[in-house]
Design a protein around this motif. Structure first.
Motif, PDB file in Angstrom:
ATOM      1  N   ARG A   9      13.058   6.633 -32.570  1.00 13.97           N
ATOM      2  CA  ARG A   9      13.562   6.418 -33.928  1.00 13.97           C
ATOM      3  C   ARG A   9      13.181   5.005 -34.336  1.00 13.97           C
ATOM      4  NH1 ARG A   9      18.633   4.825 -36.355  1.00 13.97           N
ATOM      5  NH2 ARG A   9      19.137   6.053 -38.233  1.00 13.97           N
ATOM      6  N   VAL A  10      12.396   4.894 -35.402  1.00 11.97           N
ATOM      7  CA  VAL A  10      11.863   3.606 -35.809  1.00 11.97           C
ATOM      8  C   VAL A  10      12.202   3.345 -37.270  1.00 11.97           C
ATOM      9  CG1 VAL A  10       9.976   3.720 -34.143  1.00 11.97           C
ATOM     10  CG2 VAL A  10       9.619   4.572 -36.479  1.00 11.97           C
ATOM     11  N   ALA A  11      12.116   2.079 -37.645  1.00 16.12           N
ATOM     12  CA  ALA A  11      12.280   1.677 -39.043  1.00 16.12           C
ATOM     13  C   ALA A  11      10.898   1.582 -39.671  1.00 16.12           C
ATOM     14  CB  ALA A  11      13.003   0.342 -39.139  1.00 16.12           C
ATOM     15  N   ALA A  12      10.626   2.450 -40.635  1.00 12.71           N
ATOM     16  CA  ALA A  12       9.367   2.425 -41.375  1.00 12.71           C
ATOM     17  C   ALA A  12       9.628   1.738 -42.707  1.00 12.71           C
ATOM     18  CB  ALA A  12       8.834   3.837 -41.586  1.00 12.71           C
ATOM     19  N   MET A  59      12.963   3.335 -44.165  1.00 15.53           N
ATOM     20  CA  MET A  59      13.230   4.695 -43.736  1.00 15.53           C
ATOM     21  C   MET A  59      13.465   4.723 -42.228  1.00 15.53           C
ATOM     22  SD  MET A  59      12.284   6.183 -46.731  1.00 15.53           S
ATOM     23  CE  MET A  59      11.697   7.871 -46.528  1.00 15.53           C
ATOM     24  N   ALA A  60      14.408   5.526 -41.803  1.00 11.00           N
ATOM     25  CA  ALA A  60      14.537   5.840 -40.379  1.00 11.00           C
ATOM     26  C   ALA A  60      13.624   7.033 -40.107  1.00 11.00           C
ATOM     27  CB  ALA A  60      15.972   6.183 -40.027  1.00 11.00           C
ATOM     28  N   CYS A  61      12.653   6.852 -39.214  1.00 14.40           N
ATOM     29  CA  CYS A  61      11.694   7.906 -38.896  1.00 14.40           C
ATOM     30  C   CYS A  61      11.911   8.332 -37.449  1.00 14.40           C
ATOM     31  CB  CYS A  61      10.266   7.414 -39.102  1.00 14.40           C
ATOM     32  SG  CYS A  61       9.017   8.680 -38.827  1.00 14.40           S
ATOM     33  N   ARG A  62      12.248   9.589 -37.248  1.00 13.91           N
ATOM     34  CA  ARG A  62      12.482  10.131 -35.917  1.00 13.91           C
ATOM     35  C   ARG A  62      11.292  11.005 -35.539  1.00 13.91           C
ATOM     36  NH1 ARG A  62      15.611  14.410 -33.450  1.00 13.91           N
ATOM     37  NH2 ARG A  62      16.703  13.671 -31.583  1.00 13.91           N
ATOM     38  N   HIS A  98      14.000   1.796 -32.129  1.00 14.82           N
ATOM     39  CA  HIS A  98      13.003   1.550 -31.087  1.00 14.82           C
ATOM     40  C   HIS A  98      11.821   0.710 -31.571  1.00 14.82           C
ATOM     41  CE1 HIS A  98      14.867   5.459 -29.576  1.00 14.82           C
ATOM     42  NE2 HIS A  98      15.126   4.582 -28.626  1.00 14.82           N
ATOM     43  N   GLY A  99      11.645   0.588 -32.869  1.00 17.95           N
ATOM     44  CA  GLY A  99      10.508  -0.170 -33.376  1.00 17.95           C
ATOM     45  C   GLY A  99      10.633  -0.413 -34.864  1.00 17.95           C
ATOM     46  N   ILE A 100       9.829  -1.356 -35.366  1.00 17.21           N
ATOM     47  CA  ILE A 100       9.793  -1.699 -36.783  1.00 17.21           C
ATOM     48  C   ILE A 100       8.327  -1.829 -37.197  1.00 17.21           C
ATOM     49  CG2 ILE A 100      10.458  -3.370 -38.573  1.00 17.21           C
ATOM     50  CD1 ILE A 100      12.595  -4.412 -36.518  1.00 17.21           C
ATOM     51  N   LEU A 111       5.544   8.288 -43.340  1.00 15.11           N
ATOM     52  CA  LEU A 111       5.253   9.154 -42.195  1.00 15.11           C
ATOM     53  C   LEU A 111       4.126   8.566 -41.348  1.00 15.11           C
ATOM     54  CD1 LEU A 111       5.428  12.675 -43.865  1.00 15.11           C
ATOM     55  CD2 LEU A 111       7.027  11.746 -42.168  1.00 15.11           C
ATOM     56  N   GLY A 112       3.046   8.123 -42.000  1.00 12.65           N
ATOM     57  CA  GLY A 112       1.955   7.504 -41.249  1.00 12.65           C
ATOM     58  C   GLY A 112       2.406   6.265 -40.517  1.00 12.65           C
ATOM     59  N   ASN A 113       3.223   5.462 -41.161  1.00 13.60           N
ATOM     60  CA  ASN A 113       3.806   4.269 -40.545  1.00 13.60           C
ATOM     61  C   ASN A 113       4.570   4.652 -39.277  1.00 13.60           C
ATOM     62  OD1 ASN A 113       5.839   2.255 -39.978  1.00 13.60           O
ATOM     63  ND2 ASN A 113       5.624   1.425 -42.040  1.00 13.60           N
TER      64      ASN A 113
END
Length: 486
Positions: A6-9, A20-23, A73-75, A437-439
């Motif tokens: 789960r990352v911050a895009a 955005m939170a991207c899982r 987990h990441g930005i 999404l690509g991020n």
């Protein structure tokens, strides 16, 4: 990677930004918008500036919200291209960055041509020669105390990454938009910088998309409530991330990343540097995994949003975007078309009046109502998509079987249908959040996800996101409409 990440895009646009939170997992790809904020250039004494400290604050607020609501987990940060901040030798920002819509580059390309011709510049950079490219912005600063004091140049997403991590660098997809990047060697063209008289030493080390830049610094960790989180260099030009988010299968496809700007083109293995490509003003920008984005900057929905703002300022009734689009659906088709890429539409202002002036000058019927102007804009934009996709295919020696339209414009059903009609091929619309999404996908791969290439990333998008298909209709004479524009 056995468990989803789960990352911050962070996806920054010139008018708004989102965190955005991207899982991302083996069969999971989910976005949740947790923070949205307004953005825009600030006029001060005749110049346009970005409130970059305000943007940084909002990024921190959004990342904190991602951390508050689950694992982080990441930005990763993507944004518009070409604009930059300058740092002094102590790493401090030398003033607010200027907007690319600022007038300081007026006449600058003409001055640069006295030293480096357009042909020479294109042969090295492969870049569409827009007056606001970074090279021209820097040339406009020659002789100023700010540039003379600069130790480092950081493009906007790299500046924000620097404030998160303390690490300086330039991600390649954004560096390739500057007019100072050699598209063949994939390195800075120091020779070009020297010939123009620019201080080449300010250009930072280059990074590949997918590089783990470093963990967040202590003050950021304390604010967001998460220590040791890595910041990952994604395709930091938002179009590079958006093209990763195109859910294409193998085959000949074109893409339109439709938002404030429209980026219209093809994904290629290498640049197209012919004289014909230069004369047509196509650009060769670096993409993720060594690809080339062979594209044209086309005016986008900025013209419509500026028109809506103007009508709102005049307190006109019934000028909400849904009402305008509903009216445009049944308005006369192709009655008025204009050059949607005209330089007069580049800067903020009374866009409806400018559209009427362009129509009058071209001998077209003058659209008198907001609905008629809206239909004029959408018809003209579809014509611009048609012209530039066909031209890109010819220049690259490619066929186009389908067009993927992503970004905010994919939610405009009338624009999508008009694009299919104009081109005579199907348009697949969505996802709207292709850049985010690509991020997120590039971040996930850097964190160990089994996404070895773009095909794997796009397959995951197709499994998890629906697209809308628009088949071309017959009946309108798009050829005749195109001929009216010359």
């Amino acid at each position: 990677m056995s468990e989803p990440v789960r990352v911050a895009a962070v996806d920054l646009g010139a008018t708004s930004g989102r965190v955005m939170a991207c899982r991302v997992g083996a069969r999971t790809l989910h976005l949740e918008e947790l923070h949205r904020f307004g953005n825009g250039a600030v006029p001060v004494r005749g110049s346009l500036y970005w409130d970059v400290l305000g943007i940084h604050r909002e990024v921190l607020v959004g990342v904190r919200e991602v951390a508050r609501t689950g694992a982080l987990h990441g930005i990763g940060i993507d944004s518009w291209a070409v604009d930059y901040g300058l740092l002094d030798r102590d790493g401090q920002l030398l003033g607010n960055p200027r907007s690319h819509r600022d007038s300081r580059t007026d006449g600058v390309p003409t001055e640069v041509r006295k030293t480096v011709s357009d042909a020479e510049l294109y042969d090295v950079t492969g870049l569409q020669q827009l007056s606001f490219n970074t090279v021209y912005q820097l040339a406009s600063e020659l002789g100023t105390p700010t540039l003379e004091s600069a130790e480092r140049l950081l493009l906007l997403p790299d500046l924000l990454t620097y404030w998160l991590t303390g690490e300086v660098g330039a991600e390649r997809t954004n560096a390739s938009t500057t007019g100072l990047y050699d598209v063949r060697t994939r390195e800075w063209s120091l020779d070009l910088a020297k010939r123009i008289g620019l201080p080449w030493s300010i250009l930072p080390p280059l990074r590949e998309p997918g590089t783990v830049v470093g963990p967040v610094v202590d003050e950021v960790a304390e604010y967001v409530g998460a220590a040791g989180v890595p910041v990952i260099s994604v395709g930091s030009h938002d179009t590079a991330s958006a093209v990763v988010g195109v859910p294409a299968e193998e085959g000949s496809f074109a893409y339109i990343s439709s938002g404030t700007w429209s980026l219209v083109g093809l994904e290629l293995d290498g640049p197209v540097l012919s004289a014909e490509a230069r004369e047509a003003d196509f650009t060769n920008e670096s993409g993720v995994d060594g690809t080339i984005r062979f594209l044209k900057n086309v005016m986008g929905l900025w013209v419509l949003s500026e028109s809506v703002r103007t009508w709102a300022d005049k307190r006109l009734s019934d000028v909400t975007l849904p009402a305008l689009l509903a009216g445009a659906e049944t308005a006369p088709a192709l009655r008025t078309v204009v050059d949607i890429n005209h330089p007069r539409l580049l800067t903020p202002g009374d866009m409806p009046t400018r559209i009427q002036e362009l129509a009058r000058e071209a001998g077209e019927p003058i659209p008198r109502t907001p609905v008629a102007i809206t239909r004029t804009l959408l018809d003209s934009l579809a014509l611009a998509y048609r012209r530039n996709i066909r031209l890109a295919a010819t220049l690259a020696g490619r066929d186009v079987d389908v067009v993927h339209l992503v970004g905010g414009g994919s939610q405009n059903a009338l624009l999508c249908q008009l694009t299919a009609d104009a081109l005579g091929v199907p348009v697949l619309a969505g996802p709207a959040e292709a850049a985010a999404l690509g991020n997120g996908l590039v971040q996930a791969r850097a964190l160990g996800a089994d996404l070895p290439d773009l095909a794997a990333m796009r397959a995951l998008i197709r499994r998890t996101h629906d697209v809308r298909r628009y088949e071309p209709r017959v009946g309108l004479d798009w050829d005749a409409a195109a001929s009216r524009l010359g």
